[in-house]
Design a protein around this motif. Structure first.
Motif, short mmCIF file in Angstrom:
data_model
loop_
_atom_site.label_atom_id
_atom_site.label_comp_id
_atom_site.label_asym_id
_atom_site.label_seq_id
_atom_site.Cartn_x
_atom_site.Cartn_y
_atom_site.Cartn_z
N ALA A 1 -8.84 5.08 -12.69
CA ALA A 1 -9.35 3.77 -12.29
C ALA A 1 -10.37 3.24 -13.30
N ILE A 2 -11.23 4.14 -13.78
CA ILE A 2 -12.22 3.74 -14.79
C ILE A 2 -11.50 3.20 -16.03
N ASP A 3 -10.47 3.90 -16.46
CA ASP A 3 -9.71 3.48 -17.64
C ASP A 3 -9.04 2.12 -17.41
N ALA A 4 -8.51 1.91 -16.18
CA ALA A 4 -7.85 0.64 -15.87
C ALA A 4 -8.84 -0.51 -15.92
N PHE A 5 -10.01 -0.32 -15.31
CA PHE A 5 -11.02 -1.38 -15.33
C PHE A 5 -11.53 -1.63 -16.74
N ALA A 6 -11.80 -0.55 -17.48
CA ALA A 6 -12.27 -0.71 -18.86
C ALA A 6 -11.23 -1.40 -19.72
N GLY A 7 -9.94 -1.23 -19.36
CA GLY A 7 -8.86 -1.88 -20.09
C GLY A 7 -8.63 -3.32 -19.70
N GLY A 8 -9.40 -3.81 -18.71
CA GLY A 8 -9.33 -5.23 -18.37
C GLY A 8 -8.71 -5.57 -17.03
N TYR A 9 -8.34 -4.55 -16.21
CA TYR A 9 -7.75 -4.89 -14.92
C TYR A 9 -8.74 -5.69 -14.08
N ASP A 10 -8.27 -6.80 -13.48
CA ASP A 10 -9.12 -7.74 -12.76
C ASP A 10 -8.84 -7.64 -11.26
N LEU A 11 -9.60 -6.79 -10.57
CA LEU A 11 -9.40 -6.65 -9.13
C LEU A 11 -9.86 -7.89 -8.39
N ALA A 12 -10.86 -8.59 -8.90
CA ALA A 12 -11.30 -9.83 -8.24
C ALA A 12 -10.17 -10.84 -8.18
N ALA A 13 -9.39 -10.93 -9.24
CA ALA A 13 -8.25 -11.84 -9.25
C ALA A 13 -7.19 -11.40 -8.26
N GLU A 14 -6.96 -10.09 -8.16
CA GLU A 14 -5.99 -9.57 -7.19
C GLU A 14 -6.42 -9.87 -5.76
N ILE A 15 -7.72 -9.70 -5.47
CA ILE A 15 -8.23 -10.00 -4.13
C ILE A 15 -8.04 -11.47 -3.80
N ALA A 16 -8.35 -12.34 -4.76
CA ALA A 16 -8.19 -13.78 -4.54
C ALA A 16 -6.73 -14.14 -4.27
N ALA A 17 -5.82 -13.49 -5.00
CA ALA A 17 -4.39 -13.77 -4.83
C ALA A 17 -3.86 -13.21 -3.51
N ALA A 18 -4.41 -12.08 -3.07
CA ALA A 18 -3.88 -11.40 -1.90
C ALA A 18 -4.45 -11.91 -0.58
N MET A 19 -5.69 -12.39 -0.57
CA MET A 19 -6.37 -12.70 0.68
C MET A 19 -5.62 -13.68 1.59
N PRO A 20 -5.00 -14.71 1.07
CA PRO A 20 -4.35 -15.64 2.02
C PRO A 20 -3.31 -14.97 2.90
N ASP A 21 -2.53 -14.05 2.36
CA ASP A 21 -1.45 -13.42 3.11
C ASP A 21 -1.73 -11.99 3.53
N TYR A 22 -2.57 -11.28 2.77
CA TYR A 22 -2.81 -9.87 3.03
C TYR A 22 -4.24 -9.60 3.49
N GLY A 23 -5.04 -10.64 3.63
CA GLY A 23 -6.42 -10.48 4.05
C GLY A 23 -6.53 -10.21 5.54
N LEU A 24 -7.43 -9.30 5.88
CA LEU A 24 -7.67 -8.97 7.28
C LEU A 24 -8.90 -9.70 7.80
N SER A 25 -9.94 -9.77 6.98
CA SER A 25 -11.17 -10.43 7.39
C SER A 25 -12.06 -10.64 6.18
N GLU A 26 -13.07 -11.47 6.34
CA GLU A 26 -14.03 -11.74 5.28
C GLU A 26 -15.41 -11.91 5.91
N ALA A 27 -16.44 -11.36 5.26
CA ALA A 27 -17.80 -11.44 5.79
C ALA A 27 -18.80 -11.40 4.65
N ASN A 28 -19.54 -12.48 4.47
CA ASN A 28 -20.68 -12.51 3.54
C ASN A 28 -20.33 -12.03 2.14
N GLY A 29 -19.24 -12.53 1.59
CA GLY A 29 -18.87 -12.16 0.23
C GLY A 29 -18.12 -10.86 0.11
N MET A 30 -17.73 -10.25 1.24
CA MET A 30 -16.93 -9.02 1.25
C MET A 30 -15.60 -9.31 1.92
#
Length: 359
Positions: free
Chosen positions: A213-242
């Motif tokens: 995981a460290i190597d993936a993030f250091a290589g540029g993987y953008d989990l924030a972008a994945e969360i933004a793309a997934a939340m409309p259909d795969y999101g369960l809940s959201e609270a205070n920036g989480m």
């Protein structure tokens, strides 16, 4: 025997107090609370404590595994009257916590697989081995014998997060390369104590999965972008920036991640508002699981944070892996999963999120 009460400088609402107590057998006990803990000591255990095992390198898997034979005789499903994580009450059995009450407690594991004083093992020809240095600690969420991350309430979850952050800082300062707070819940997972609790492992070496995981993030993987793309259909809940979501690449049926919407290295890197949202979602996810499966859900839960040395672009997550694919159906990790690491997922993530949303 050291015994000091000091206020903790951690990102929580109000004061958190820490009492550092050295037990009769030499292990440390840390008592966290909203109020300073000043109760007198009751009777104590004074057993011999092992100083860890060894790690050996697996040349075909590229991983270091722990060998700790002394753990074979660790406590196994004691009777309720012999709960080792309960407070020690006058006239009652001697437990790991020699006080009549507490809010949240962390102590060094009596059956520790990792230890800062782990001796160098005998060398085997052709096998790389070292002492299993590090720390293993037990976190007791509440003095009550029953409960969950949901039922302990928001304030106790915030206290738990404050304790996690403090132990991250302390174990990093000791030289642990990677720190993993986690919880094993339920018989199906192999939990041997039913009192609400978790654990913390401070590893001398970064484990293989975490290094990937460290190597993936250091290589540029953008989990924030994945969360933004997934939340409309795969999101369960959201609270205070989480956010809580079923990852589109989940390996376990009904797997859920909690993560900050913006990139954060670990809980220590989150704002007070985000930590409040994190605490809320820890309770909500556990509540939904228990309601959906109709019983206390067996799961493996862990915090995945950046290593001691840090990592560019690392994005903190808290990951729940339920061991059920239905109320009475266990998800077994059998030959394919164990021999190849390739999981067969019985419930599609899009189906899982719809089911959990409906609770």
């Amino acid at each position: 025997m050291s015994d000091i009460v000091t206020p903790l400088d951690t990102p929580v609402v109000g004061d958190v107090f820490l009492r550092n107590f050295r037990k009769a057998d030499g292990r440390m006990l840390y008592l966290y609370g909203r109020e300073a803990h000043g109760l007198p000591v009751q009777k104590q255990q004074n057993d011999d404590i092992a100083t860890g095992g060894e790690v050996r390198f697996h040349p075909l898997r590229g991983e270091w595994n722990i060998y700790a034979a002394h753990r074979q005789n660790r406590t196994f499903k004691p009777a309720a009257s012999a709960d080792p994580l309960a407070p020690t009450i006058a006239g009652g059995p001697t437990t790991e916590i020699p006080f009549e009450d507490f809010e949240l407690a962390i102590f060094e594991n009596k059956f520790s697989a990792l230890h800062p004083l782990a001796p160098a093992p005998p060398q085997l020809d052709g096998i790389d081995s070292e002492g299993a240095t590090g720390r293993c600690e037990v976190i007791v969420y509440t003095p009550e014998a029953e409960g969950s991350l949901h039922t302990i309430g928001q304030d106790r979850r915030r206290l738990l997060i404050a304790a996690w952050i403090d132990r991250y800082q302390a174990l990093f300062a000791e030289g642990c390369g990677y720190v993993l707070p986690f919880e094993n819940r339920g018989d199906e997972v192999g939990a041997t104590l039913h009192h609400p609790h978790g654990q913390i492992y401070g590893f001398g070496k970064v484990p293989l999965v975490q290094q990937a995981a460290i190597d993936a993030f250091a290589g540029g993987y953008d989990l924030a972008a994945e969360i933004a793309a997934a939340m409309p259909d795969y999101g369960l809940s959201e609270a205070n920036g989480m956010a809580a979501l079923c990852p589109r690449f989940a390996r376990f049926p009904y797997e859920v991640w909690i993560a900050p919407i913006q990139c954060r290295e670990g809980p220590w890197d989150c704002s007070e508002e985000e930590l409040d949202g994190f605490a809320t979602l820890l309770g909500e996810v556990t509540r939904r699981y228990d309601a959906f499966f109709g019983r206390p859900t067996p799961y493996m839960f862990a915090l995945h944070s950046a290593p001691r040395e840090g990592c560019d672009n690392y994005h903190f997550t808290a990951q729940f892996y339920p061991l059920l694919r239905g109320p009475d159906r266990v998800k077994y990790l059998a030959s394919v999963e164990q021999h190849t690491g390739v999981f067969t997922v019985d419930v599609m993530p899009e189906t899982a999120v719809e089911a959990l949303r409906a609770i």
